[in-house]
Design an enzyme around this catalytic site. Structure first.
Site, PDB file in Angstrom:
ATOM      1  N   CYS A 115       0.867  -1.212   0.087  1.00  0.00           N
ATOM      2  CA  CYS A 115      -0.172   0.024  -0.089  1.00  0.00           C
ATOM      3  C   CYS A 115       0.688   1.248  -0.117  1.00  0.00           C
ATOM      4  CB  CYS A 115      -0.952  -0.023   1.154  1.00  0.00           C
ATOM      5  SG  CYS A 115      -2.245   1.182   0.977  1.00  0.00           S
ATOM      6  N   HIS A 218      -3.806  -5.258   0.798  1.00  0.00           N
ATOM      7  CA  HIS A 218      -3.280  -5.402   2.050  1.00  0.00           C
ATOM      8  C   HIS A 218      -3.391  -7.196   2.067  1.00  0.00           C
ATOM      9  CE1 HIS A 218      -2.610  -1.588   3.996  1.00  0.00           C
ATOM     10  NE2 HIS A 218      -3.524  -0.975   3.088  1.00  0.00           N
ATOM     11  N   GLU A 220      -1.654  -8.791   4.161  1.00  0.00           N
ATOM     12  CA  GLU A 220      -1.651  -9.337   5.732  1.00  0.00           C
ATOM     13  C   GLU A 220      -3.082  -9.178   6.381  1.00  0.00           C
ATOM     14  OE1 GLU A 220      -1.324  -6.052   4.513  1.00  0.00           O
ATOM     15  OE2 GLU A 220      -1.889  -4.683   6.018  1.00  0.00           O
TER      16      GLU A 220
END
Ligand code: MN
Length: 244
Positions: A115, A218, A220
């Protein structure tokens, strides 16, 4: 062999409320720490410090760099003036992270950029950013999703022969989306390896000789429910381990 140490620069959080007005905290989101640990790396948080020799000292202790999501980069870092639509900026953190990124590029240490991190790699390598894609003319998808963080917002199409296509073993992947900025002029030294249907750059990879993998989404936040996103961390971690 010991596990690779993954440096994660922290971002700054402006606290609000009666007990902590104006307080600044250094932070990373817990998701990054979990994904790095699960992939076999040792996360090491690197708070913003101003002195170049201290930044070099931080850098000397890590095998690879994970540049996390966070606030907008100040546009002066890519030669533009602030436009309406720009979010809160933290120039000290920008300078710290840009310096670490430069050191990692020079040392050819692996960089995973997520990002804001991907946008920062584009800037440090000579590119520019859209300051607010919500103000783009027409045909731009909603890239700041309203759904929960792990849910898919939009598909991206992966470039043939890209690292990402090899990791995901398919050409289309569903990703989440929490960005109102995007790559404008692509830096020399990077290639676009994923795009949304509106043409927004969703991933970049370094040209041969560099070790940069950047994604605009994202992973994660998806990894717990979407194993292919943890596989992305794993593939990168295997490279970070091998590069030592
Ligand atoms: Mn997006």
């Amino acid at each position: 062999m010991s596990a690779p140490v993954i440096g994660i620069p922290t971002n700054s959080l402006s606290m609000e409320g009666p007990s902590s007005p104006g307080l600044q905290r250094a932070y990373v989101n817990q998701d990054y720490i979990r994904c790095v640990s699960l992939a076999g790396g040792v996360p090491l948080l690197l708070p913003a410090v101003p002195k170049p020799q201290d930044i070099e000292s931080q850098f000397a202790r890590v095998d690879a760099l994970l540049l996390a999501g966070g606030p907008d980069l100040h546009p002066l870092t890519y030669g533009e003036q602030p436009a309406w639509g720009l979010g809160e900026t933290f120039p000290e953190e920008d300078a710290h992270q840009l310096a670490l990124a430069r050191l990692a590029l020079d040392a050819r240490k692996p960089i995973l950029a997520i990002c804001r991190g991907m946008q920062l790699m584009n800037v440090v390598m000579g590119g520019t950013l859209h300051q607010d894609i919500a103000r783009n003319p027409e045909g731009c998808l909603q890239h700041v999703q309203k759904g929960r963080r792990h849910t898919v917002a939009h598909p991206v199409t992966l470039a043939e022969d890209s690292r990402l296509a090899r990791i995901f073993r398919q050409r289309t992947v569903g990703v989440n989306s929490f960005h109102h900025q995007a790559v404008k002029a692509l830096a020399p030294g990077l290639q676009v390896t994923a795009q949304a249907d509106d043409g927004i750059v969703e991933a970049v990879e370094g040209l041969p000789g560099t070790s940069v993998l950047g994604v605009q989404w994202h992973p994660e936040a998806m990894a717990e429910r979407h194993p292919e996103m943890q596989a992305l961390f794993q593939a990168w971690m295997d490279e970070a381990g091998a590069a030592r």
